[in-house]
Design an enzyme around this catalytic site. Structure first.
Site, mmCIF file in Angstrom:
data_model
loop_
_atom_site.group_PDB
_atom_site.id
_atom_site.type_symbol
_atom_site.label_atom_id
_atom_site.label_comp_id
_atom_site.label_asym_id
_atom_site.label_seq_id
_atom_site.Cartn_x
_atom_site.Cartn_y
_atom_site.Cartn_z
ATOM 1 N N GLY A 127 30.307 2.993 15.214
ATOM 2 C CA GLY A 127 28.683 2.218 15.565
ATOM 3 C C GLY A 127 28.057 3.419 16.469
ATOM 4 N N ILE A 159 0.806 -0.659 0.208
ATOM 5 C CA ILE A 159 -0.776 -0.334 -0.248
ATOM 6 C C ILE A 159 1.120 1.096 -0.125
ATOM 7 C CG2 ILE A 159 -0.521 -0.142 3.025
ATOM 8 C CD1 ILE A 159 -2.792 0.658 2.171
ATOM 9 N N HIS A 195 34.381 8.554 7.396
ATOM 10 C CA HIS A 195 34.172 6.603 7.094
ATOM 11 C C HIS A 195 34.853 7.227 5.620
ATOM 12 C CE1 HIS A 195 31.369 5.665 10.384
ATOM 13 N NE2 HIS A 195 31.063 6.764 10.592
ATOM 14 N N GLU A 237 29.740 9.535 25.763
ATOM 15 C CA GLU A 237 28.464 8.680 25.447
ATOM 16 C C GLU A 237 28.114 7.828 26.588
ATOM 17 O OE1 GLU A 237 27.296 6.840 21.055
ATOM 18 O OE2 GLU A 237 29.314 7.157 21.021
ATOM 19 N N PRO A 288 4.335 -17.716 -9.130
ATOM 20 C CA PRO A 288 4.582 -16.038 -9.033
ATOM 21 C C PRO A 288 5.121 -14.919 -9.686
ATOM 22 C CG PRO A 288 5.829 -18.172 -7.499
ATOM 23 C CD PRO A 288 5.504 -18.652 -8.173
ATOM 24 N N CYS A 309 35.823 5.947 12.804
ATOM 25 C CA CYS A 309 34.867 6.954 13.478
ATOM 26 C C CYS A 309 35.543 6.195 14.883
ATOM 27 C CB CYS A 309 33.138 5.951 13.265
ATOM 28 S SG CYS A 309 32.571 8.190 13.728
ATOM 29 N N GLU A 359 35.287 4.720 3.362
ATOM 30 C CA GLU A 359 34.936 3.053 3.202
ATOM 31 C C GLU A 359 33.660 4.003 1.868
ATOM 32 O OE1 GLU A 359 32.534 3.164 7.383
ATOM 33 O OE2 GLU A 359 34.343 3.953 6.875
#
Length: 546
Positions: free
Chosen positions: A353, A148, A514, A404, A190, A380, A516
């Site tokens: 992370g 939907i 980062h 943190e 299918p 990081c 990457e």
């Protein structure tokens, strides 16, 4: 501009993103200016606040957008920076339309899905193509037909066929053909139902790409074409391959590129696929093998580290090596068994992370790599972890931590960036996108980036925390090398720490950025390429350039 619309059916996660990327690669190999757009029907504004275990990694663009991981695939296959606005979500579309309604732009009108929502979708698709200066725009519609949430987007692309003309639009439908091992049968029902659902909203595919274990036999492909009213020769197979970089070649061999040329009335061109051919050749017959340990906390969901894995693959290809990854869940790393987790590995990578889960295991991992002279690359959070470990072990700040993870730590060597202190909300509020890094002369980092006398390079970022400038001098006095800083920040003394390294170590490098996100198969990220080369040296083998 011309447009190719990629839809999917039967089940999700069929690889529409790789199909879209491969189509782009085939067109780029023919010399066309191409861009790609990802439509995500969820109501989130972007992917920035989603769980990696549910949605995979959050890819960050040069301009700082937090997007679906498929944007990363597009950048790697097309070898280009995808412009802002190329990841369209339901949340973005409705937010804009409602804002316009509140501003009075629709005075006297009843605001409806058709035409107001569909017009906004079409505007965003066209704008993304214009920003990229593209001749051909490939649009991937996320989810499956029948959802939907996808209905307004399917209606919008249906309208675009009439807006742009048949010769300027192409519909490609990706679907699943299961193979029953017991009866040795390919089941096409299918796919037939999926195409019927797509046609019920007014879209008839011009080509079908079937996801299957092996390439479909010709009789099965003809059956699908017959029952779905697709022209013969326009049913292709996205079959299992050892590496996704084989797919552009596989699709070209099946004739997909020629069908696109015919549908969009393009000139017939012989594509230059040498980049993909060379990569596949190295992956199939590498001169060496390298085993990298990735020590993180999303190890049960490899897509959470999608760009990182691809960067390692690019670096392995450049070093003529086969990549072998060992996943290490840092929640399970203890003082007593740490050596067992990394037994037989040539190097250790600690990725980014958020959150405290698995942090102490990562700190143990950084110490293990430092003390045992194992090549280490921190990305990081992986850099912040290395700083915490160094502060604890070498600077004798035993309770050193990040604010943190421990707001009451007496030595918060990692803290919230000043510009983050007044931030309200979570989405899109970190330091994001491309930022400059001033590389110090005479460092390993300078060697890695080929600026031995120092210079400035650009890398992408996604973080809120930084090395606390109050501890930078103490860390340097204890022997930690600050090899990269953000230029132009006077309030932080030495500047925001972008990279660290160790002098008395074969390879211990960590970056706040980062890198990457900018790696490509044809242009591997410099830190990753150097990291894999160091891993080969660790096992006693010099790198062999591919």
């Amino acid at each position: 501009m011309k447009y190719i619309f990629v839809t999917g059916g039967v089940v999700s996660s069929l690889g529409k993103g790789v199909v879209t990327s491969s189509l782009g690669a085939l067109l780029r190999a023919r010399g066309y200016k191409v861009t790609a757009v990802k439509i995500d029907p969820y109501i989130n504004i972007d992917a920035g606040t989603m769980r990696p275990y549910e949605h995979g990694e959050v890819f960050v663009t040069a301009g700082g957008s937090e997007t679906d991981l498929d944007i990363g695939n597009y950048e790697r296959f097309l070898d280009m920076d995808i412009p802002e606005g190329s990841n369209i979500t339901t949340g973005q579309v409705y937010q804009t339309v409602i804002r316009k309604e509140r501003a009075g732009e629709y005075l006297s009108q009843t605001v409806q899905v058709i035409p107001h929502i569909t017009d906004e979708i079409k505007y965003r698709i066209r704008t993304a193509g214009e920003r990229a200066g593209a001749e051909i725009v490939i649009v991937e519609v996320g989810g499956t037909v029948g959802d939907i949430e996808s209905t307004p987007f399917l209606e919008a692309i249906r309208q675009m066929r009439f807006d742009e003309g048949v010769e300027n639009t192409m519909f490609v439908h990706v679907t699943l053909v299961p193979y029953l091992e017991t009866s040795h049968e390919f089941k096409t029902k299918p796919t037939q139902h999926s195409v019927a659902t797509l046609r019920s909203v007014g879209i008839s595919p011009d080509a079908i790409i079937v996801r299957s274990k092996v390439e479909l036999p010709q009789d099965i492909a003809k059956k699908i074409a017959l029952f779905t009213s697709v022209m013969p020769g326009r049913v292709f197979t996205s079959y299992d391959v050892a590496n996704i970089y084989e797919l552009p070649i596989a699709f070209e061999e099946q004739g997909l590129g020629r069908v696109v040329e015919k549908q969009l009335e393009l000139e017939k061109v012989t594509p230059n696929l040498s980049v993909w051919q060379n990569a596949v050749q190295v992956m199939k017959r590498p001169g060496n093998e390298v085993k990298i340990a990735i020590a993180g906390k999303y190890t049960a969901m490899p897509d959470a580290y999608k760009s990182l894995l691809e960067s390692l693959e690019h670096a392995a290809i450049a070093n003529n090596a086969r990549l072998n990854v060992k996943w290490v869940n840092t929640e399970e790393v203890t003082e007593g068994d740490i050596a067992e987790h990394f037994e037989g590995t040539d190097a250790i990578l600690v990725p980014g992370g958020f959150g405290i889960r698995g942090i102490e295991g990562k700190i143990r991992t950084a110490r293990y790599a430092r003390e045992n002279k194992i090549p280490y690359l921190g990305i990081c959070l992986g850099m912040q972890i290395a700083v915490i470990e160094y502060a604890r072990s070498i600077c004798k700040l035993e309770q050193a931590n990040s604010s943190e993870f421990d707001q009451y730590s007496p030595h918060q060597v990692i803290g919230l960036m000043p510009e983050q202190l007044e931030v309200e909300g979570m989405g899109g509020t970190m330091r994001l996108g491309d930022w400059p890094m001033k590389v110090e002369a005479g460092t390993k980092l300078g060697e890695i980036y080929s600026v031995p006398n120092g210079g400035t390079v650009m890398e992408r970022h996604r973080h809120r925390y930084e090395v606390n400038p109050e501890y930078v001098q103490q860390l340097k006095d204890a022997g930690l090398v600050i090899s990269g800083v953000t230029p132009g920040i006077k309030s932080r003394g030495a500047g925001l720490v972008e990279a660290i390294e160790l002098k008395d170590h074969p390879f211990f490098v960590a970056l706040q950025s980062h890198p990457e996100f900018k790696s490509r198969p044809m242009r591997p990220s410099p830190p990753f390429k150097a990291f894999v080369a160091a891993a080969l040296r660790h096992q006693g083998k010099d790198q062999v350039e591919a």
